[in-house]
Scaffold this active site. Structure first.
Site, PDB file in Angstrom:
ATOM      1  N   HIS A 183      -8.308  -4.293   8.569  1.00  0.00           N
ATOM      2  CA  HIS A 183      -7.526  -3.881   9.726  1.00  0.00           C
ATOM      3  C   HIS A 183      -8.153  -4.538  10.939  1.00  0.00           C
ATOM      4  O   HIS A 183      -9.335  -4.824  10.950  1.00  0.00           O
ATOM      5  CB  HIS A 183      -7.593  -2.365   9.912  1.00  0.00           C
ATOM      6  CG  HIS A 183      -6.840  -1.598   8.871  1.00  0.00           C
ATOM      7  ND1 HIS A 183      -5.502  -1.359   8.952  1.00  0.00           N
ATOM      8  CD2 HIS A 183      -7.255  -1.025   7.719  1.00  0.00           C
ATOM      9  CE1 HIS A 183      -5.115  -0.667   7.908  1.00  0.00           C
ATOM     10  NE2 HIS A 183      -6.167  -0.453   7.136  1.00  0.00           N
ATOM     11  N   ASP A 195      -0.068  -3.272   8.876  1.00  0.00           N
ATOM     12  CA  ASP A 195      -1.524  -3.417   8.920  1.00  0.00           C
ATOM     13  C   ASP A 195      -1.822  -4.896   8.963  1.00  0.00           C
ATOM     14  O   ASP A 195      -1.262  -5.663   8.200  1.00  0.00           O
ATOM     15  CB  ASP A 195      -2.144  -2.803   7.663  1.00  0.00           C
ATOM     16  CG  ASP A 195      -1.964  -1.296   7.640  1.00  0.00           C
ATOM     17  OD1 ASP A 195      -1.470  -0.756   8.640  1.00  0.00           O
ATOM     18  OD2 ASP A 195      -2.315  -0.674   6.626  1.00  0.00           O
ATOM     19  N   HIS A 224      -4.645  -8.686   5.837  1.00  0.00           N
ATOM     20  CA  HIS A 224      -4.702  -7.366   5.210  1.00  0.00           C
ATOM     21  C   HIS A 224      -4.734  -7.422   3.681  1.00  0.00           C
ATOM     22  O   HIS A 224      -5.794  -7.274   3.099  1.00  0.00           O
ATOM     23  CB  HIS A 224      -3.560  -6.486   5.710  1.00  0.00           C
ATOM     24  CG  HIS A 224      -3.739  -5.043   5.357  1.00  0.00           C
ATOM     25  ND1 HIS A 224      -4.831  -4.328   5.779  1.00  0.00           N
ATOM     26  CD2 HIS A 224      -2.984  -4.197   4.614  1.00  0.00           C
ATOM     27  CE1 HIS A 224      -4.746  -3.094   5.313  1.00  0.00           C
ATOM     28  NE2 HIS A 224      -3.638  -2.988   4.596  1.00  0.00           N
ATOM     29  N   HIS A 240       0.825  -1.205   0.000  1.00  0.00           N
ATOM     30  CA  HIS A 240       0.000   0.000   0.000  1.00  0.00           C
ATOM     31  C   HIS A 240       0.866   1.264   0.000  1.00  0.00           C
ATOM     32  O   HIS A 240       1.958   1.275   0.567  1.00  0.00           O
ATOM     33  CB  HIS A 240      -0.925   0.012   1.214  1.00  0.00           C
ATOM     34  CG  HIS A 240      -2.201  -0.742   0.964  1.00  0.00           C
ATOM     35  ND1 HIS A 240      -2.945  -1.291   1.977  1.00  0.00           N
ATOM     36  CD2 HIS A 240      -2.850  -1.035  -0.176  1.00  0.00           C
ATOM     37  CE1 HIS A 240      -4.008  -1.888   1.461  1.00  0.00           C
ATOM     38  NE2 HIS A 240      -3.964  -1.757   0.158  1.00  0.00           N
TER      39      HIS A 240
END
Lengths: 740, 694
Positions: free
Chosen positions: B408, B191, B170, B85
């Site tokens: 999350h 995460d 995640h 991410h």
């Protein structure tokens, strides 16, 4: 005292039989590898059978028959029930290899040593690890850490490191130090001074030509045959070295825009490639890199067609082609059939990429000179017809009846028993859940099942006094707020939306190819008919070493680099084992063992060790000198005790005693020569000595070639007349060492 | 044990040298009390690690970077990236290519493969001026060569830092890193999600409890609805909207959670034939390119999806068609469009939002966490009006639904995760200040019975902890043949590799390490024509032990001095010295050499003696000077007083030293004692030893 280590070979020493060894570490028994050969000769497993029940863990190193073939049989018949550890590819490709073996065998014989279900259940309790994952065993094996490391050779191939109390036992067979298209080279060389190294002598007498040259010859001979309108048969393993061969062919075909068809024919060809595609992490750096850059999976094969049955191959129009077919030994499987067909044509080529197993057809053909003709048994599974069919059906009928009778008897018995228990519960409506569901068992006739259901719930328990239909009193409780409820009844159940899809396709069966599946589920009565025939071998036979194992020279240099404290040699012909043993005794270490089958050798290291705490006071006075990865210092300390009772080292209260000065460092004459030259001193080698300047000579005596002796303290002799230069050179020499 | 000091630059060398080695510092350079630009700095025992290297999606240009100027990038040994991410990986090319960083970078295979695609796309999409560009496509390509891969559970060691990673849930390839430096373990979760979904596994619980757990707190004390409820809400909203003739906009990040939503939609469409004429668009060319990655790394996904692969590729969607740009979009009737970016900052999702926001039949489903400062965050509160991209305002009539699918951990997951792990120190990152504060309070109550420290540092605020690292050494080999009792001495080589210590005898060095020892033997020849006996005689006056060697050992007369150096009478014209190098032997040999040379020179001895007498006085003066100089170096202010006394003043205390007797007078006892001892020692060193009458 160190950790106790014993090694007992169960199979595969002083010959090239399958590998299987018992390594016991402080009483915890590891079975490392559990191999079988392509003949599936149960006599190999005799030693294993004796110890199978005492084994605590099984470690698998490579996904081929020689390393894991006996696992299903041992699990089913020999009472082996330990957890199994392997890497993901070894697990998956091993499973496929076993499927392929079974299906190949089943096609030509009444194979009954194990079934597909046995294979599945044997592989069910495999714990999959990744490379350099430190897996801590628990329970009996508390304190033992096992870790797989890259071995090369086959996809997922493993060098096992078993560690206890800081002592390493390394099991490394069939490793390959060379980087190939498919795989990285082994990391064996990164281990230094393990307590015990178990390795094979398989290739001790072999030396290989360079890879480039070998690849070129390989492609040349194939292309020559193809251009001469012949077919090429490569008898290969199911999911091991064949992957490398495919990459070589695929790459060459792409580069040169060839369009001779290539076929990969095993019972599990398409699933093999499907799975291999998802094992990119386990392959060489260059494959991973090309995927990252272009997202082209190396196993999206453009030139290789995957086939899972021979009929598909027969549909292919005539013309020169390459077929990679399993099994490499030519004993059974597609390669066997194709060989029989093609051997009689001189245009064709049979190219062996690995040494055949002992006493197999492949081995016979690899003999020099090759035999003119070989006797083979052609077996075929044919459906039963006529009288035989009738007899078979009759027999089946009889068996069914017997089973039905038995089943119904046992049902009734169970029913009685369950009735009894039902009675105690006082709820006759509970449908007997202890009866196993009958529907899955085809052998049980439906009538029996039906009768069971009818009986359920309606036959009064024989022990009850007054039989009646079940009646429940509505006894709901009320309080001030109304009926007392159980809130849980009203909670919306967390029904898993996936449940339905989860059921789809059992992991293993779902992945089986349709063709193979049809064979498994084919219930048409059939039999195997065999006839022996003699095949005139006219085709060209070539053997090239594509085994992907380190050759003798490299093995020796790797061993002397790793320099284990004790070395155990297994797997390799008697001559090879003896040769390597002698070599290692001289050059590697004084403790080399080559045990016989069933002979237990004790390789417990005679190493002494104890732990001490280094007190802060001591450490603040220690000046480390950095030497590569290491930092070294001389300590003089007094032993004390910490609060917890362990030993600790404190600074000395009295002045330290003098000690002999230690020169730490390893000097290479050639490097030192360069160093001196850079300082402006004339240097040259003459007669094994280094002449520095005009008069001074430096010699190294008793150097590293005598590693076996134990003491490898370098002896440097410096000679010269009294002069300035002498002192200058001495200063330079000292600067190469750390004096402690 | 732990303290949060005021923000201070980490570049400054730490003055507290005494405990520096045991001090562990953790500093969030981003994601401290905020969501975005994750970057956590950690240092212990001179080893430095950086976790994640993200950007803040709500900012652009340099402002989006973590506070890299707080650290010296060249000191970082290892950089670990948890997942692909943007808020965890997007400043990596900048950090690798535009700073002095020269350590090693690790991420999982899947993360690396997607990282490249994602960032190339990010560079193309982000419409910022050239000078605001942090890096370009070339930087990304170059960074690819520097990134190394790590597989789940694989243990690696770099400079004595051991680390490995666990599945984090995640997104595909997401990892939690466990770092072990000298026995102190730190877990950085990145995460994570403990809930298994359609394609990902749940985060693992590490086998070992870490000493410090750096954990995300995105959802604070919120609780997620059960997954099937969320899925039902999601599909119901979409179904009802399109059955009323409306359009559904799903602003989602191109990769990661989008795949999960597509799996849900595709499955829902398959089960509802009446919807088959309603198109679902997925506006991401990126996703198509990433499919190969998703198809390859199935081993990082859960069993469910792996089983589905057996039959067909579940990522080969039957009801979802790609959409290249808004120009290709034919907006004629009900449809479902999933478009990026997730925050509605710009791009296709914003264009569609502007088109649809004023029609109340339409719906916007926000499927995940939205970052503070983005339009998506604004519309969750359902304002009456919104500002369009062209600056005009428009009424917000479309329905806005917030159904979180972002993987999350919620409070329940966080708290059970921490309960299982029982780390003595918890550091919260990656969460808005308020949420984080609430989580902190709740965790403090929950772990009140244990001595758990919970800290939520702000950006650049360092957390300092001390770990009493007990150094253990293993004594091995010949030295360890007998375990010594208390009070005995142990002498040997202490060998340190990484953070392991071994003590061994010098002879064993080559056995247990790759180091080796050497002996240097020296042989020097000296021209000498005199009688051999003379040398021996002279040497006997200096050395206690001068022994003749028996003749049978060497053909020539020889003797051994100080049991170290052998002197041989090689020929009439030469003698030779043999010895094995070490400082003492070298000295002995030097003295022999000097002596031999002296004899050869045959200088009358008288000269030497007369010289000695003359210099007596000089020597005395020299000694005085030396004493003075040494005292100055020790005490600083040393003056000559009356009667040849020395006046030493230290911090206002004065001491008088009588050079003849060595008496010291001072009011300060400490100083007096110190001066006395110092003088005595200097005296011993400088003045010649009084010869006793022999």
């Amino acid at each position: 005292m160190g950790t106790s280590v014993q090694v007992t070979p169960l199979c595969g020493v002083y010959n090239e039989n399958p590998l299987s060894y018992l390594v016991s570490i402080d009483g915890f028994n590891f079975l490392v590898d559990c191999g079988w050969n392509d003949h599936f000769d149960p006599s190999f497993l005799q030693p294993l059978a004796r110890v199978a029940s005492t084994i605590d863990a099984v470690l698998l190193s490579h996904p081929d028959t020689l390393h894991l073939g006996a696992l299903p049989y041992a699990m089913k018949q020999l009472g082996l029930s330990a957890p199994v550890y392997s890497t993901e590819p070894v697990y998956r490709l091993g499973l496929l290899t076993m499927y392929d073996q079974y299906l190949s065998r089943k096609q030509v014989s009444e194979f009954d040593l194990f079934t597909l279900d046995d294979i599945d259940s044997a592989f069910q309790n495999v714990t999959r690890l990744t490379y350099s994952q430190n897996y801590h065993l628990f329970g009996k094996g508390e304190g033992i850490v096992i870790a797989p490391h890259v071995a090369g050779h086959l996809l997922g191939g493993t060098v096992w490191k078993i560690t206890k109390d800081g002592e390493d036992v390394i099991y490394a067979v069939d490793f390959n130090h060379r980087k190939e298209r498919l795989l990285n080279g082994t990391v064996l060389e990164s281990f230094v001074r393990p307590a015990v190294l178990i390795t094979d002598a398989y290739n001790a007498l072999n030396n290989q030509p360079s890879r480039r040259q070998r690849d070129q010859e390989f492609l040349d001979v194939i292309l020559k045959t193809l251009r001469g309108d012949g077919n090429v048969l490569l008898p290969v393993d199911t999911a091991g070295r064949v992957l490398e061969l495919m990459l070589i062919l695929e790459q060459y075909w792409t580069q040169h825009h060839l369009n001779y068809p290539i076929f990969f024919l095993t019972y599990v060809a398409s699933s093999t490639i499907d799975y291999v595609k998802s094992f990119l992490e386990w392959m060489s750096d260059s494959i991973a890199k090309s995927f990252e850059h272009t997202r082209d999976n190396a196993f999206l094969l453009k030139h290789v067609t995957l086939l899972i049955s021979k009929s598909e191959l027969e549909k292919v129009p005539d013309g020169p082609k390459i077929v990679l077919a399993s099994m490499a030994s030519l004993e059974a499987g597609f390669s066997h059939d194709i060989f029989v067909e093609w051997a009689t044509d001189a245009k064709n080529l049979v190219l062996f990429s690995e040494r055949g197993q002992f006493a197999t057809l492949a081995r016979m053909l690899q003999a020099d000179p090759p035999p003119k003709a070989v006797k083979v048994t052609m077996s075929k599974r044919v459906p039963l017809v006529g009288e035989e069919l009738a007899a078979y059906e009759e027999e089946q009928e009889r068996i069914k009846k017997e089973e039905a009778l038995k089943a119904s008897l046992s049902k009734e018995e169970e029913m009685k028993a369950s009735r009894g228990s039902d009675n105690k519960l006082g709820d006759p409506m509970v449908i007997d859940t202890t009866t196993p569901p009958a529907s899955s068992d085809v052998a049980v006739p439906h009538v029996g099942g039906l009768r069971d259901i009818l009986i359920d719930g309606f036959v009064p328990p024989s022990t009850s006094v007054a039989p009646m239909f079940p009646f429940y009193e509505n006894s709901s409780e009320w309080d001030d707020f109304g009926e007392v409820i159980n809130p849980e009844d009203y909670v919306i159940k967390d029904e898993d939306m996936d449940q339905a899809t989860m059921q789809v396709g059992d992991d293993l069966n779902g992945k089986l190819d349709e063709g193979a599946a049809s064979l498994i589920f084919d219930t048409t009565p059939s039999k195997v008919i065999s006839n022996e025939l003699t095949v005139q071998v006219k085709c060209m036979l070539v053997y090239m070493d594509f085994e992907g194992r380190s050759d003798g020279r490299s093995i020796k240099s790797i061993l002397s680099h790793v320099a284990p404290l004790k070395l155990v040699l297994v797997h390799g012909s008697a001559e090879a084992t003896e040769h390597l043993k002698q070599h290692c005794l001289k050059h590697v270490c004084p403790h080399v063992y080559a045990p016989q089958i069933g002979e237990t050798i004790d390789v417990t290291s005679d190493l002494c060790a104890y732990k001490v705490q280094l007190s802060e006071k001591l450490m603040s006075n220690v000046l480390f000198k950095k030497l590569g990865d290491y930092e070294v210092a001389w300590v003089d300390a007094e032993v004390g005790k910490t609060e917890s009772g362990s030993l600790s080292l404190l600074p000395l209260s009295t002045p330290p005693p003098s000690h002999d000065t230690v020169f730490v460092g390893d000097i290479k004459m050639a490097d030192f020569k360069q160093f001196l030259a850079s300082k402006g001193i004339q240097v040259e080698f003459s007669g094994g000595a280094l002449r520095c300047g005009e008069y001074v000579t430096l010699r190294k005596v008793g150097d590293a070639s005598q590693k076996g002796g134990g003491a490898i303290i370098q002896q440097i002799v410096m000679e010269g007349p009294l002069c300035d230069e002498y002192y200058k050179i001495r200063e330079y020499l000292y600067s190469q060492y750390y004096l402690l | 044990m732990a303290s949060t000091g005021p923000p201070q630059s980490l570049k400054r060398p730490d003055s507290s040298l005494t405990r520096e080695g045991d001090q562990l510092i953790i500093t969030p350079l981003g994601a401290g009390n905020e969501v975005g630009r994750s970057c956590v700095y950690m240092s212990y025992k001179g080893k430095t690690i950086l976790f994640d290297c993200g950007i803040h999606p709500a900012y652009s240009g340099m402002a989006a970077l973590p506070y890299f100027d707080e650290i010296d990038p060249s000191t970082i040994d290892v950089l670990l990236v948890t997942h692909f991410h943007l808020d965890h990986a997007a400043s990596l090319p900048y950090f690798l290519e535009k700073t002095t960083f020269k350590g090693r970078v690790f991420m999982t295979h899947a993360t690396k493969a997607i990282y490249k695609l994602l960032l190339s796309d990010y560079v193309k999409v982000s419409k910022v001026s050239v000078e605001d560009m942090l890096y370009d496509e070339q930087d990304i390509l170059r960074s690819m060569d520097k990134i190394e891969v790590i597989d789940f559970h694989q243990t690696l060691e770099v400079n004595g830092i051991r680390f490995w990673c666990y599945t984090a849930g995640h997104v595909l390839g997401a990892a939690m890193f466990m770092v072990d430096i000298a026995g102190v373990r730190v877990l950085y979760t990145g995460d994570y999600s403990r809930e298994e979904d359609r394609h990902l596994r749940a985060a693992e619980i590490p086998q070992f409890s870490p000493d410090i757990c750096i954990i995300e707190s995105t959802y604070g004390v919120q609780l997620h609805q059960p997954r099937h409820v969320r899925e039902k809400r999601f599909t119901d909203v979409i179904h009802s909207t399109i059955s009323q003739g409306g359009r559904v906009l799903i602003p989602a990040f191109a990769l990661g959670r989008a795949q999960e939503l597509l799996l849900i939609l595709d499955e829902y469409w398959s089960n509802h034939p009446e919807l088959h004429n309603i198109p679902i668009y997925y506006a991401s060319p990126l996703a198509k390119r990433c499919m190969a990655v998703y198809q390859t790394y199935i081993n990082s996904m859960n069993e469910r999806i792996r089983n589905q692969f057996a039959n067909s590729n579940p990522f080969d969607f039957k009801h979802i068609s790609p959409l290249k740009s808004i120009e290709n979009f034919n907006d004629v009737g009900p449809s479902v469009v999933m478009a990026s970016p997730s925050g509605l900052q710009s791009g296709l999702s914003r264009q569609l939002f502007d088109m649809w926001c004023s029609d109340k039949k339409n719906a916007c489903v926000i499927p995940g966490y939205v970052v503070e400062g983005t339009l998506a965050k604004t519309i969750i509160n359902e304002p009456k009006e919104v500002t369009l991209m062209n600056g005009l305002t428009a009424p917000l009539n479309m329905q806005v639904h917030y159904i979180s699918f972002s993987a999350h951990a919620d409070f329940a997951q966080t708290s059970t995760f921490l309960k299982e792990l029982m780390p003595p120190n918890i550091i919260l990152v990656h969460g808005e200040a308020n949420e984080m504060g609430r989580l902190k309070q709740k965790l403090i109550t929950q772990f009140s019975d244990r001595n758990t420290k919970i800290i939520s540092p702000k950006n650049c605020q360092s957390v300092e902890m001390y770990f009493n690292s007990e150094k253990m050494a293993k004594t091995i080999g010949r030295l360890a043949e007998k375990t010594p009792g208390v009070g005995e001495t142990v002498s040997g080589l202490l060998v340190k590799k990484g953070f392991t210590y071994q003590i061994m005898a010098p002879d064993d060095l080559h056995v247990f390490s790759q180091l080796s020892t050497a002996n240097v033997t020296q042989r020097i020849t000296i021209p000498y024509t005199g009688a051999f006996g003379v040398i021996k005689h002279r040497l006997k006056q200096i050395y206690e032990s001068v022994e003749s060697l028996p003749d049978e050992e060497s053909e020539v007369p020889a003797f051994r001095v100080h049991e170290r150096v052998t002197v041989k009478h090689e020929s009439e014209k030469h003698i030779s010295l043999h010895w094995t190098s070490d400082p003492i032997s070298d000295m002995v040999s030097d003295s022999i050499v000097a002596l031999v040379l002296n004899i050869s020179r045959e200088i009358p001895k008288v000269v030497v003696e007369s010289e000695a007498i003359k210099t007596e006085e000089e020597n005395g003066k020299k000694a005085e000077k030396v004493i003075h100089a040494l005292l100055v170096s020790l005490f600083g202010d040393v003056k000559l007083g009356e009667n040849g006394n020395l006046v030493i003043s230290v911090d206002g205390n004065v001491a008088h030293l009588d050079k003849q007797s060595g008496n010291v007078e001072s009011e300060n006892e400490g100083l007096k004692e110190r001066v006395r001892v110092a003088f005595q020692r200097i005296q011993n060193a400088v003045k010649p030893i009084p010869l006793s009458v022999s």
